[in-house]
Enzyme design. Structure first.
Site, PDB file in Angstrom:
ATOM      1  N   TRP A 189       0.857  -1.187   0.000  1.00 36.92           N
ATOM      2  CA  TRP A 189       0.000   0.000   0.000  1.00 36.92           C
ATOM      3  C   TRP A 189       0.891   1.233   0.000  1.00 36.92           C
ATOM      4  CZ3 TRP A 189      -0.300   4.091   3.531  1.00 36.92           C
ATOM      5  CH2 TRP A 189      -1.229   5.080   3.154  1.00 36.92           C
ATOM      6  N   GLU A 230      -2.995  -2.917  -2.664  1.00 41.85           N
ATOM      7  CA  GLU A 230      -4.143  -2.343  -1.954  1.00 41.85           C
ATOM      8  C   GLU A 230      -4.504  -0.953  -2.479  1.00 41.85           C
ATOM      9  OE1 GLU A 230      -3.457  -1.918   2.235  1.00 41.85           O
ATOM     10  OE2 GLU A 230      -5.496  -1.220   2.653  1.00 41.85           O
ATOM     11  N   LYS A 232      -7.034   2.592  -2.753  1.00 41.63           N
ATOM     12  CA  LYS A 232      -7.689   3.509  -1.831  1.00 41.63           C
ATOM     13  C   LYS A 232      -8.339   4.617  -2.644  1.00 41.63           C
ATOM     14  CE  LYS A 232      -6.609   5.911   2.485  1.00 41.63           C
ATOM     15  NZ  LYS A 232      -5.702   5.897   3.624  1.00 41.63           N
ATOM     16  N   ASP A 263      -9.704  -3.124   1.250  1.00 39.74           N
ATOM     17  CA  ASP A 263      -9.799  -2.562   2.599  1.00 39.74           C
ATOM     18  C   ASP A 263     -11.190  -1.968   2.771  1.00 39.74           C
ATOM     19  OD1 ASP A 263      -9.730  -0.455   4.681  1.00 39.74           O
ATOM     20  OD2 ASP A 263      -7.594  -0.907   4.820  1.00 39.74           O
ATOM     21  N   HIS A 266     -11.720   1.826   2.293  1.00 37.54           N
ATOM     22  CA  HIS A 266     -11.079   2.513   1.171  1.00 37.54           C
ATOM     23  C   HIS A 266     -11.989   2.820  -0.010  1.00 37.54           C
ATOM     24  CE1 HIS A 266      -6.623   1.599   2.309  1.00 37.54           C
ATOM     25  NE2 HIS A 266      -7.323   2.139   3.291  1.00 37.54           N
ATOM     26  N   HIS A 290      -8.611  -6.348   4.069  1.00 38.65           N
ATOM     27  CA  HIS A 290      -8.248  -5.546   5.226  1.00 38.65           C
ATOM     28  C   HIS A 290      -9.546  -5.175   5.895  1.00 38.65           C
ATOM     29  CE1 HIS A 290      -3.874  -3.934   4.817  1.00 38.65           C
ATOM     30  NE2 HIS A 290      -3.955  -5.231   4.966  1.00 38.65           N
ATOM     31  N   ASP A 298     -12.255   6.926   6.210  1.00 40.83           N
ATOM     32  CA  ASP A 298     -11.392   5.779   6.491  1.00 40.83           C
ATOM     33  C   ASP A 298     -10.758   5.934   7.865  1.00 40.83           C
ATOM     34  OD1 ASP A 298      -9.798   3.498   6.045  1.00 40.83           O
ATOM     35  OD2 ASP A 298      -8.174   4.696   5.222  1.00 40.83           O
ATOM     36  N   ASP A 300     -10.548   3.907  10.436  1.00 37.62           N
ATOM     37  CA  ASP A 300      -9.880   2.753  11.055  1.00 37.62           C
ATOM     38  C   ASP A 300     -10.279   2.535  12.507  1.00 37.62           C
ATOM     39  OD1 ASP A 300      -7.942   1.600   8.959  1.00 37.62           O
ATOM     40  OD2 ASP A 300      -7.565   3.743   8.815  1.00 37.62           O
ATOM     41  N   ASP A 330      -7.233  -4.392   9.916  1.00 41.70           N
ATOM     42  CA  ASP A 330      -6.502  -3.139   9.713  1.00 41.70           C
ATOM     43  C   ASP A 330      -7.243  -1.993  10.385  1.00 41.70           C
ATOM     44  OD1 ASP A 330      -4.892  -1.098   8.939  1.00 41.70           O
ATOM     45  OD2 ASP A 330      -5.446  -1.135   6.820  1.00 41.70           O
TER      46      ASP A 330
HETATM   47  C1  RNT Z   1      -3.854   2.717   4.682  1.00 45.34           C
HETATM   48  C2  RNT Z   1      -3.982   1.275   4.389  1.00 45.34           C
HETATM   49  C3  RNT Z   1      -2.852   0.399   4.891  1.00 45.34           C
HETATM   50  C4  RNT Z   1      -2.406   0.777   6.294  1.00 45.34           C
HETATM   51  C5  RNT Z   1      -1.367  -0.162   6.872  1.00 45.34           C
HETATM   52  C6  RNT Z   1      -0.751   0.388   8.110  1.00 45.34           C
HETATM   53  O1  RNT Z   1      -4.974   3.427   4.354  1.00 45.34           O
HETATM   54  O2  RNT Z   1      -5.189   0.785   4.860  1.00 45.34           O
HETATM   55  O3  RNT Z   1      -3.229  -0.928   4.806  1.00 45.34           O
HETATM   56  O4  RNT Z   1      -3.469   0.864   7.166  1.00 45.34           O
HETATM   57  O5  RNT Z   1      -0.442  -0.469   5.917  1.00 45.34           O
HETATM   58 ZN    ZN Z   2      -5.490  -1.342   4.711  1.00 42.79          ZN
END
Ligand code: RNT
Ligand code: ZN
Length: 423
Positions: A189, A230, A232, A263, A266, A290, A298, A300, A330
């Protein structure tokens, strides 16, 4: 047998009967669940800090809020925290490690010079626990990523540095996979994008494609390393344009036989990755998830047993995709106990999978095929409140981990005895 465990077993037999009545074999579901590994992300334990101690900002648009006591400061502390978390989660899982968690014995090792040896202690730790590991190159928190550009950089020296980091990480991934006897998923990523209106969306993507081609040039044995990429939609500081978009990586993954990493945070806020799984798996052999929880963006947040999470698990199970889907977590929350955050998120993921495995899928399919959407909806509603909790409690008890909220006692004690002393 103590009264409470007797009651628990009675509840379990009653649950077995209730599920059998709708055609579901609880024991078969638990056998499947016990073989699904969840990849626990090391970065929840220290707010994506890592151990380079470079003093660099996190960057890359990643933001961790909160300052709960007891953040792990060393790899040994992080492993101790993970030991506790894993002891409170049923099953055998995996560790997902970022390159910035290298152990270099106090020596500064540039990211393009990292070697498997710098992760040997992690490998030994995982091996002793019979766990697999996954890996990630770190394209943030570094002076050469200070402007938010890495593999798309116009400066050939910087771009090449990050390509070399990717190459080094794939070799580390392969060494991990070989040492542990199970493939390591090495996930790429990068943050690269633009805050504001941009005139050239094309060149950065062309450079990214070239960088990936260079990084992936050497074929590695898929028994040791699997490459994932990955996408986004946007990030903090890359609101207008992200080079590695969904279309970009989907195309790249299909063309080059890579794993696509989806993810949950994302995409557009109303878009769910659950709906993407059966689409992309028509064209890809395997994917990486993820599993995260975005709130308005996003963000998290710690994964919980939400409808979104349940939908992801349902799609994986209903499609028969468990062997083709790698599940990683994640998220990063520093506002609550970090060990608890791992336990809550991983247990939620397992509960979601259990719920999916306990669905009367054949029956629901028959209703759908016969056009009886009334009974389909009625059945969906009815099964929501079947006694999954009794099955989960039984599963935790037989796996030798705390039943119910009892796991929190262990975390609390650890907070007082260990975390509170990390000042
Ligand atoms: C960031 C991505 C990625 C990170 C990690 C820490 O938006 O989701 O996967 O969260 O690599
Ligand atoms: Zn991620």
């Amino acid at each position: 047998m103590a009264e409470s465990s007797k009651q628990m077993e009675q509840a379990f037999s009653w649950a077995q009967e209730r599920y059998a009545a709708v055609g579901v074999d609880v024991d078969a579901a638990l056998r499947v669940l016990s073989r699904v590994p969840i990849s626990l992300h090391c970065w929840q334990g220290d707010d994506v800090g890592g151990f380079e101690k470079s003093g660099e900002e996190l960057g890359g648009g990643l933001a961790v809020t909160g300052n709960y006591l007891g953040k792990a400061r060393t790899a040994d502390e992080l492993r101790a925290d993970l030991d506790l978390a894993l002891s409170l989660i049923p099953g055998t899982h995996r560790l997902n490690l970022h390159a910035c968690y290298a152990e270099t014995g106090g020596r500064r090792v540039e990211r393009n010079e990292l070697q498997p040896a710098h992760f040997q202690r992690w490998i030994d730790w995982a091996k002793a626990k019979k766990m697999g590991m996954d890996f990630n190159p770190t394209y943030f928190a570094h002076p050469k990523a200070a402007d938010g550009l890495t593999l798309t950089h116009q400066d050939e020296g910087i771009r090449r540095f990050w390509v070399e980091h990717g190459i080094a990480c794939r070799k580390i991934g392969a060494a991990i996979g070989q040492a542990l006897g199970a493939p390591c998923v090495t996930n790429v990523w990068i943050p690269d994008g633009m805050k504001d209106v941009t005139v050239d969306r094309k060149s950065p993507r062309e450079r990214l494609k070239r960088s990936l081609d260079e990084m992936f040039a050497e074929p590695l044995d898929p028994a040791h390393n699997l490459d994932a990429i990955e996408a986004k939609l946007f990030g903090i500081g890359s609101e207008t344009y992200v080079a590695g978009s969904h279309e970009f990586y989907l195309g790249y993954a299909v063309q080059n036989g890579k794993l696509l990493c989806l993810d949950a945070g994302h995409f557009h806020p109303t878009e769910t990755i659950a709906d993407k799984i059966s689409a992309v798996l028509l064209y890809l052999d395997e994917i990486l998830l993820h599993v995260s929880r975005g709130i308005r963006w996003d963000s998290d947040h710690v994964v919980i047993l939400s409808d979104d999470l349940r939908a992801i698990a349902q799609e994986v199970v209903r499609g028969g995709y468990l062997p083709r889907v790698h599940i990683g977590l994640d998220y990063f929350d520093a506002s609550i106990n970090r060990v608890a955050a791992w336990v809550i998120g991983t247990r939620a993921m397992l509960q979601a999978l259990l719920g999916a495995l306990l669905e009367p899928i054949d029956r629901l399919r028959q209703l759908e095929q016969s056009g009886d959407y009334t009974a389909r909806l009625a059945t969906f509603e009815e099964i929501k409140t079947l006694p999954q909790g009794a099955v989960w409690d039984h599963y935790c008890a037989t796996a030798g981990v705390p039943v119910g909220l009892a796991w929190l006692d262990g975390v609390r004690k650890y907070e007082t005895d260990v975390l509170a002393r990390r000042r």
